[in-house]
Write a protein that holds these residues in place. Structure first.
Motif, PDB file in Angstrom:
ATOM      1  N   GLU A  50       0.911  -1.147   0.120  1.00 55.48           N
ATOM      2  CA  GLU A  50       0.021  -0.033   0.053  1.00 55.48           C
ATOM      3  C   GLU A  50       0.902   1.302  -0.082  1.00 55.48           C
ATOM      4  OE1 GLU A  50      -4.349  -0.190   1.589  1.00 55.48           O
ATOM      5  OE2 GLU A  50      -3.110   0.874   3.119  1.00 55.48           O
ATOM      6  N   ASN A  51       0.775   2.095  -1.063  1.00 59.60           N
ATOM      7  CA  ASN A  51       1.637   3.321  -1.330  1.00 59.60           C
ATOM      8  C   ASN A  51       3.288   2.847  -1.111  1.00 59.60           C
ATOM      9  OD1 ASN A  51      -0.584   4.996  -1.276  1.00 59.60           O
ATOM     10  ND2 ASN A  51      -0.736   4.934   1.009  1.00 59.60           N
ATOM     11  N   GLY A  52       3.375   1.586  -1.616  1.00 56.69           N
ATOM     12  CA  GLY A  52       4.850   1.084  -1.765  1.00 56.69           C
ATOM     13  C   GLY A  52       5.394   0.496  -0.439  1.00 56.69           C
ATOM     14  N   GLU A  53       4.454   0.542   0.553  1.00 56.93           N
ATOM     15  CA  GLU A  53       5.048  -0.272   1.773  1.00 56.93           C
ATOM     16  C   GLU A  53       4.205  -1.482   2.183  1.00 56.93           C
ATOM     17  OE1 GLU A  53       6.640   1.525   4.416  1.00 56.93           O
ATOM     18  OE2 GLU A  53       7.221   2.839   2.770  1.00 56.93           O
ATOM     19  N   LEU A  54       4.843  -2.233   2.702  1.00 62.77           N
ATOM     20  CA  LEU A  54       4.197  -3.827   2.973  1.00 62.77           C
ATOM     21  C   LEU A  54       2.836  -3.612   3.984  1.00 62.77           C
ATOM     22  CD1 LEU A  54       4.371  -6.928   3.108  1.00 62.77           C
ATOM     23  CD2 LEU A  54       5.747  -6.559   5.237  1.00 62.77           C
ATOM     24  N   LYS A  55       1.720  -4.095   3.354  1.00 60.72           N
ATOM     25  CA  LYS A  55       0.647  -3.989   4.165  1.00 60.72           C
ATOM     26  C   LYS A  55       0.385  -5.497   4.912  1.00 60.72           C
ATOM     27  CE  LYS A  55      -4.448  -3.205   4.017  1.00 60.72           C
ATOM     28  NZ  LYS A  55      -5.550  -3.102   3.232  1.00 60.72           N
ATOM     29  N   ARG A  56       0.772  -6.719   4.129  1.00 55.68           N
ATOM     30  CA  ARG A  56       0.485  -7.945   4.648  1.00 55.68           C
ATOM     31  C   ARG A  56       1.113  -8.837   3.873  1.00 55.68           C
ATOM     32  NH1 ARG A  56      -5.642  -9.971   3.289  1.00 55.68           N
ATOM     33  NH2 ARG A  56      -5.655  -8.845   1.234  1.00 55.68           N
ATOM     34  N   LYS A  57       1.751 -10.143   4.275  1.00 55.18           N
ATOM     35  CA  LYS A  57       2.400 -11.009   3.802  1.00 55.18           C
ATOM     36  C   LYS A  57       1.045 -12.072   2.930  1.00 55.18           C
ATOM     37  CE  LYS A  57       7.004 -10.760   5.061  1.00 55.18           C
ATOM     38  NZ  LYS A  57       7.335 -10.793   3.762  1.00 55.18           N
ATOM     39  N   LEU A  58       1.120 -12.592   1.929  1.00 52.86           N
ATOM     40  CA  LEU A  58       0.181 -13.333   1.324  1.00 52.86           C
ATOM     41  C   LEU A  58       0.753 -14.650   0.836  1.00 52.86           C
ATOM     42  CD1 LEU A  58      -1.741 -10.771  -0.843  1.00 52.86           C
ATOM     43  CD2 LEU A  58      -2.624 -11.989   1.150  1.00 52.86           C
ATOM     44  N   GLY A  59       2.037 -15.015   0.991  1.00 51.05           N
ATOM     45  CA  GLY A  59       2.458 -16.241   0.621  1.00 51.05           C
ATOM     46  C   GLY A  59       2.216 -16.354  -0.737  1.00 51.05           C
ATOM     47  N   THR A  60       1.939 -17.811  -1.090  1.00 56.93           N
ATOM     48  CA  THR A  60       1.626 -18.064  -2.911  1.00 56.93           C
ATOM     49  C   THR A  60       0.257 -17.524  -3.232  1.00 56.93           C
ATOM     50  OG1 THR A  60       2.866 -20.218  -2.548  1.00 56.93           O
ATOM     51  CG2 THR A  60       1.062 -20.086  -4.312  1.00 56.93           C
ATOM     52  N   VAL A  61       0.102 -16.951  -4.337  1.00 59.27           N
ATOM     53  CA  VAL A  61      -1.115 -16.382  -4.704  1.00 59.27           C
ATOM     54  C   VAL A  61      -1.368 -16.595  -6.040  1.00 59.27           C
ATOM     55  CG1 VAL A  61      -2.109 -14.194  -5.395  1.00 59.27           C
ATOM     56  CG2 VAL A  61      -0.939 -14.339  -3.247  1.00 59.27           C
ATOM     57  N   LEU A  62      -2.545 -17.116  -6.651  1.00 62.13           N
ATOM     58  CA  LEU A  62      -2.912 -17.424  -7.938  1.00 62.13           C
ATOM     59  C   LEU A  62      -3.722 -16.223  -8.342  1.00 62.13           C
ATOM     60  CD1 LEU A  62      -3.694 -18.845 -10.588  1.00 62.13           C
ATOM     61  CD2 LEU A  62      -5.152 -20.288  -9.509  1.00 62.13           C
ATOM     62  N   LEU A  63      -3.208 -15.453  -9.259  1.00 55.26           N
ATOM     63  CA  LEU A  63      -3.565 -14.122  -9.760  1.00 55.26           C
ATOM     64  C   LEU A  63      -4.583 -14.476 -11.134  1.00 55.26           C
ATOM     65  CD1 LEU A  63      -1.067 -11.378  -9.461  1.00 55.26           C
ATOM     66  CD2 LEU A  63      -3.675 -11.141  -8.681  1.00 55.26           C
ATOM     67  N   ARG A  64      -5.539 -13.978 -11.328  1.00 50.95           N
ATOM     68  CA  ARG A  64      -6.406 -14.169 -12.604  1.00 50.95           C
ATOM     69  C   ARG A  64      -5.857 -13.033 -13.439  1.00 50.95           C
ATOM     70  NH1 ARG A  64     -11.487 -16.695 -13.580  1.00 50.95           N
ATOM     71  NH2 ARG A  64     -11.834 -15.050 -15.067  1.00 50.95           N
ATOM     72  N   GLY A  65      -5.540 -13.492 -14.739  1.00 55.31           N
ATOM     73  CA  GLY A  65      -5.013 -12.577 -15.730  1.00 55.31           C
ATOM     74  C   GLY A  65      -5.825 -11.409 -16.022  1.00 55.31           C
ATOM     75  N   ASP A  66      -7.247 -11.485 -16.013  1.00 55.37           N
ATOM     76  CA  ASP A  66      -7.977 -10.459 -16.452  1.00 55.37           C
ATOM     77  C   ASP A  66      -8.074  -9.431 -15.158  1.00 55.37           C
ATOM     78  OD1 ASP A  66      -9.581 -11.520 -14.588  1.00 55.37           O
ATOM     79  OD2 ASP A  66     -11.177 -11.913 -15.830  1.00 55.37           O
ATOM     80  N   SER A  67      -7.483  -9.422 -14.092  1.00 58.63           N
ATOM     81  CA  SER A  67      -7.183  -8.474 -13.004  1.00 58.63           C
ATOM     82  C   SER A  67      -6.227  -7.792 -13.170  1.00 58.63           C
ATOM     83  CB  SER A  67      -7.478  -9.091 -11.418  1.00 58.63           C
ATOM     84  OG  SER A  67      -8.737  -9.690 -11.537  1.00 58.63           O
ATOM     85  N   ILE A  68      -5.265  -8.107 -13.947  1.00 51.23           N
ATOM     86  CA  ILE A  68      -3.913  -7.335 -14.149  1.00 51.23           C
ATOM     87  C   ILE A  68      -3.969  -6.139 -15.021  1.00 51.23           C
ATOM     88  CG2 ILE A  68      -1.454  -7.585 -14.854  1.00 51.23           C
ATOM     89  CD1 ILE A  68      -2.012 -10.593 -13.866  1.00 51.23           C
ATOM     90  N   VAL A  69      -3.418  -4.958 -14.562  1.00 45.69           N
ATOM     91  CA  VAL A  69      -2.954  -4.169 -15.365  1.00 45.69           C
ATOM     92  C   VAL A  69      -1.615  -4.099 -15.968  1.00 45.69           C
ATOM     93  CG1 VAL A  69      -2.898  -1.227 -15.342  1.00 45.69           C
ATOM     94  CG2 VAL A  69      -4.569  -2.478 -14.059  1.00 45.69           C
ATOM     95  N   PHE A  70      -0.562  -4.177 -15.143  1.00 45.40           N
ATOM     96  CA  PHE A  70       0.733  -4.369 -15.696  1.00 45.40           C
ATOM     97  C   PHE A  70       1.549  -5.322 -14.645  1.00 45.40           C
ATOM     98  CE2 PHE A  70       1.495  -0.099 -13.517  1.00 45.40           C
ATOM     99  CZ  PHE A  70       2.461  -0.403 -12.504  1.00 45.40           C
ATOM    100  N   ILE A  71       2.653  -5.787 -15.208  1.00 43.98           N
ATOM    101  CA  ILE A  71       3.482  -6.457 -14.336  1.00 43.98           C
ATOM    102  C   ILE A  71       4.972  -6.010 -14.742  1.00 43.98           C
ATOM    103  CG2 ILE A  71       4.563  -8.858 -14.730  1.00 43.98           C
ATOM    104  CD1 ILE A  71       2.094  -9.799 -15.947  1.00 43.98           C
ATOM    105  N   SER A  72       5.554  -5.652 -13.797  1.00 46.05           N
ATOM    106  CA  SER A  72       6.986  -5.084 -14.037  1.00 46.05           C
ATOM    107  C   SER A  72       8.022  -5.773 -13.179  1.00 46.05           C
ATOM    108  CB  SER A  72       6.881  -3.411 -13.591  1.00 46.05           C
ATOM    109  OG  SER A  72       8.394  -2.883 -13.476  1.00 46.05           O
ATOM    110  N   PRO A  73       9.051  -6.321 -13.829  1.00 47.90           N
ATOM    111  CA  PRO A  73      10.101  -7.052 -13.596  1.00 47.90           C
ATOM    112  C   PRO A  73      10.948  -6.308 -12.501  1.00 47.90           C
ATOM    113  CG  PRO A  73      10.033  -7.579 -15.633  1.00 47.90           C
ATOM    114  CD  PRO A  73       8.956  -6.469 -15.452  1.00 47.90           C
ATOM    115  N   ALA A  74      11.197  -6.513 -11.490  1.00 47.09           N
ATOM    116  CA  ALA A  74      12.190  -6.025 -10.499  1.00 47.09           C
ATOM    117  C   ALA A  74      13.554  -5.639 -11.181  1.00 47.09           C
ATOM    118  CB  ALA A  74      12.376  -6.580  -9.268  1.00 47.09           C
TER     119      ALA A  74
END
Lengths: 74, 74, 74, 74, 74, 74, 74
Positions: A50-74
């Motif tokens: 949230e605003n670049g700060e850690l809000k919570r840890k989620l471990g493994t996450v399966l994300l649906r593609g249709d929810s994604i705006v962008f993906i930025s490799p670190a």
């Protein structure tokens, strides 16, 4: 030079850290474990930011593609 | 004169700077490295803008085409 | 009398000035350079309007058809 | 009695005045010049209404069918 | 007993009064004159309701099926 | 043990009471009379709930599947 | 090592506890009983969470896949 077609970026990001922006504005950061043709992604060691700060840890996450705006490799 | 059909504009923008407006109002500026038939785009050296000002630097970004409102070559 | 089927209106608007209303309420005015079957459009000399006033100049813009509410030839 | 299947209502409305409600709540009133199978419509002498009052005149408007909530013949 | 499959409910509602809830929360009440496979509907003697009270009379209305949340026969 | 695949849950709910959550947050409770492959549902003796309290009675309701977030058998 | 393709994550989550984030921001936690190719899911012993706290108990829930943002195995 690494290939830079859209799915090459996904492929190059495997096992690497990525920042994901979702529709609605939520952002996640984690290690990309896999993707499929719908851009459904699996992240591991995922942080919900949230605003670049850690809000919570989620471990493994399966994300649906249709929810994604962008993906930025670190 | 350069061609001006919609995908010609994408093609002419390769390796050039573009401004992208996303659904929800977010704007990004970066160098267009590639696109595909869904208008998924790869930007490099991407800036996240707010009211035209730099908010943060994002580096390489893979944008889903269905999140895009418009693409404006610089 | 000019034809008035939906795609005739697009065709007649080529090289002419159009007002575009987008989902979310944004409005653009520019010269229509091209369109395709998805109603993706290329505008040139595009103005971003706010309450009918110029907010900023955008030059060439490729608009995704699925973001468009209406197109009104000037 | 005039037919009343959905596309009959569109056909009967040709050259007549219609009120259009759009997603997001915007309303337009104009003369229906044409439609296609996607319910894309061409209106002429179009008024943009706000609370039933004229907000501005838009002339010819090509409306995307997927933005329409309802069409009401005057 | 009347059939109760989804399209049976539409068919049984023909020429009867229905309440329609639309995406965004708008509600209409009218006499259902027809429907098609997309659940596009024609209503007659349509009332636009607000908090269950008459806001305005709309007469004949062609509603796009993809705007509908529910249909409730009176 | 009852089957628990997604459409088994629908089938087991026939003639039973269900709570339905809709996009936008509206909730309905009623007896499920039928469903189809699009998850369009018919409810009977339907209550429109607000914060879990009865807001109004709706009787028979045909719900479009694409408006549904979840279905919870009582 | 467990497989980590998107649908492997679903499969590995069967009979296990998952956190689900929905479009609009609602979150549910429950035991995943089944899924199908649309990512429609059945959860059992489902808790509706608000800011990570239990808001109410929902029991069995059939979730539509198109409402899901992410699924995170516990």
């Amino acid at each position: 030079m690494a290939e830079k077609r859209p799915f090459d970026v996904l492929n190059n990001a495997l096992n690497n850290n990525v920042l994901i922006r979702l529709k609605g504005g939520m952002e996640l950061r984690g290690t990309m474990a896999s993707y499929d043709v719908h851009m459904n992604l699996v992240l591991e060691n995922t942080d919900h930011l949230e605003n670049g700060e850690l809000k919570r840890k989620l471990g493994t996450v399966l994300l649906r593609g249709d929810s994604i705006v962008f993906i930025s490799p670190a």
